[in-house]
Scaffold this motif. Structure first.
Motif, PDB file in Angstrom:
ATOM      1  N   GLN A 140      -6.428   0.041   4.353  1.00 28.11           N
ATOM      2  CA  GLN A 140      -5.387   0.027   3.327  1.00 28.11           C
ATOM      3  C   GLN A 140      -4.428  -1.143   3.517  1.00 28.11           C
ATOM      4  O   GLN A 140      -3.982  -1.752   2.543  1.00 28.11           O
ATOM      5  N   GLU A 141      -4.148  -1.491   4.771  1.00 24.79           N
ATOM      6  CA  GLU A 141      -3.271  -2.635   5.049  1.00 24.79           C
ATOM      7  C   GLU A 141      -3.944  -3.948   4.646  1.00 24.79           C
ATOM      8  O   GLU A 141      -3.288  -4.854   4.120  1.00 24.79           O
ATOM      9  N   ILE A 142      -5.255  -4.055   4.872  1.00 25.19           N
ATOM     10  CA  ILE A 142      -6.007  -5.250   4.441  1.00 25.19           C
ATOM     11  C   ILE A 142      -5.929  -5.377   2.922  1.00 25.19           C
ATOM     12  O   ILE A 142      -5.614  -6.450   2.387  1.00 25.19           O
ATOM     13  N   ILE A 143      -6.198  -4.291   2.213  1.00 21.20           N
ATOM     14  CA  ILE A 143      -6.175  -4.318   0.746  1.00 21.20           C
ATOM     15  C   ILE A 143      -4.774  -4.658   0.249  1.00 21.20           C
ATOM     16  O   ILE A 143      -4.613  -5.447  -0.690  1.00 21.20           O
ATOM     17  N   ALA A 144      -3.747  -4.109   0.888  1.00 18.92           N
ATOM     18  CA  ALA A 144      -2.363  -4.416   0.492  1.00 18.92           C
ATOM     19  C   ALA A 144      -2.060  -5.903   0.665  1.00 18.92           C
ATOM     20  O   ALA A 144      -1.466  -6.529  -0.221  1.00 18.92           O
ATOM     21  N   LEU A 145      -2.468  -6.479   1.785  1.00 17.66           N
ATOM     22  CA  LEU A 145      -2.262  -7.924   1.997  1.00 17.66           C
ATOM     23  C   LEU A 145      -3.032  -8.733   0.957  1.00 17.66           C
ATOM     24  O   LEU A 145      -2.506  -9.698   0.398  1.00 17.66           O
ATOM     25  N   LYS A 146      -4.261  -8.346   0.696  1.00 15.13           N
ATOM     26  CA  LYS A 146      -5.071  -9.058  -0.300  1.00 15.13           C
ATOM     27  C   LYS A 146      -4.427  -8.996  -1.685  1.00 15.13           C
ATOM     28  O   LYS A 146      -4.464  -9.965  -2.432  1.00 15.13           O
ATOM     29  N   SER A 147      -3.808  -7.871  -1.995  1.00 21.50           N
ATOM     30  CA  SER A 147      -3.188  -7.725  -3.314  1.00 21.50           C
ATOM     31  C   SER A 147      -1.960  -8.618  -3.480  1.00 21.50           C
ATOM     32  O   SER A 147      -1.507  -8.844  -4.597  1.00 21.50           O
TER      33      SER A 147
END
Length: 180
Positions: A140-147
Motif C-alpha cells: 500500500q505504501e508503494i502504491i501511495a508513493l506511485k500515485s
C-alpha cells in the motif's frame, strides 16, 4: 505467490484489473503473435501495484531490430495510437511499439537480450519477492508513493532506504538474493 510469470494464467485468478488484462491479451492474441520473441508480461500489473493509467509491458528478445520493427508494424499497426521506434538505453538498442487496445495501453519492448535477463523482468521478480516478504502495508505504501508520481523502482528504493541509482540498487538486491 506467483511461481511462473512466463505463463499469464495467474491473471485469470487475480484482481479485476488483472482479469481484464488477461482478457485483452488473449483477445488480441499478442503473446501468440510474439511467441518467437519469448515474450513476458512485466511491470506493475502482474504484481498488483499498478495505477489506473499503468500500461501492459511485454518484453521480447529480438536479435534483429529492423525485422522486429517490421513485424510489430505488420501485426499491431491497426491498433489505436500505434507507433514504433528504436532508442538506446544503457548502451543497449531497444525497439518499442506502443498502442492502445481495449482499456489498456500496451508497450512491446525488444532487446537483443534473453527476456529473463532483461532488467524489466529482473526488477519485477525482486519487487514481487520484496512485496511477499514485506506484506500488504508495504504494498500500500508503494502504491501511495506511485500515485504521487514516483516511478516504481524509486518508490521501492525509498521505502527500503536504498541509496544511489534505484534501478541498479534493486538489481544488486536481486543478485545478492540469488547467491544466498
Amino acid at each position: 505467490m506467483i511461481e511462473n510469470f512466463k505463463n499469464i494464467e495467474y491473471l485469470k485468478f487475480g484482481n479485476e484489473r488483472q482479469k481484464l488484462a488477461y482478457s485483452e491479451i488473449r483477445r488480441i492474441r499478442i503473446l501468440e503473435k510474439l511467441k518467437e520473441y519469448n515474450p513476458i508480461l512485466t511491470g506493475t500489473i502482474p504484481i498488483q501495484i499498478d495505477l489506473p493509467e499503468s500500461d501492459l509491458d511485454i518484453i521480447c528478445h529480438c536479435k534483429d531490430h529492423l525485422d522486429f520493427s517490421s513485424f510489430l508494424q505488420q501485426e499491431f499497426s491497426n491498433h489505436q495510437s500505434f507507433k514504433v521506434y528504436s532508442t538506446t538505453q544503457n548502451e543497449v538498442v531497444c525497439t518499442i511499439a506502443e498502442f492502445k487496445s481495449g482499456k489498456f495501453q500496451f508497450e512491446v519492448f525488444g532487446q537483443n537480450i534473453p527476456t529473463e535477463q532483461q532488467n524489466a523482468y529482473r526488477h519485477m521478480i525482486i519487487e514481487n519477492q520484496i512485496l511477499m516478504e514485506r506484506g500488504i502495508r508495504f504494498k500500500q505504501e508503494i502504491i501511495a508513493l506511485k500515485s504521487t508520481g514516483i516511478k516504481t523502482e524509486p518508490a521501492f528504493a525509498k521505502l527500503l532506504g536504498l541509496n544511489g541509482n534505484p534501478y541498479i540498487e534493486l538489481l544488486k538486491l536481486a543478485d545478492k538474493n540469488s547467491t544466498q
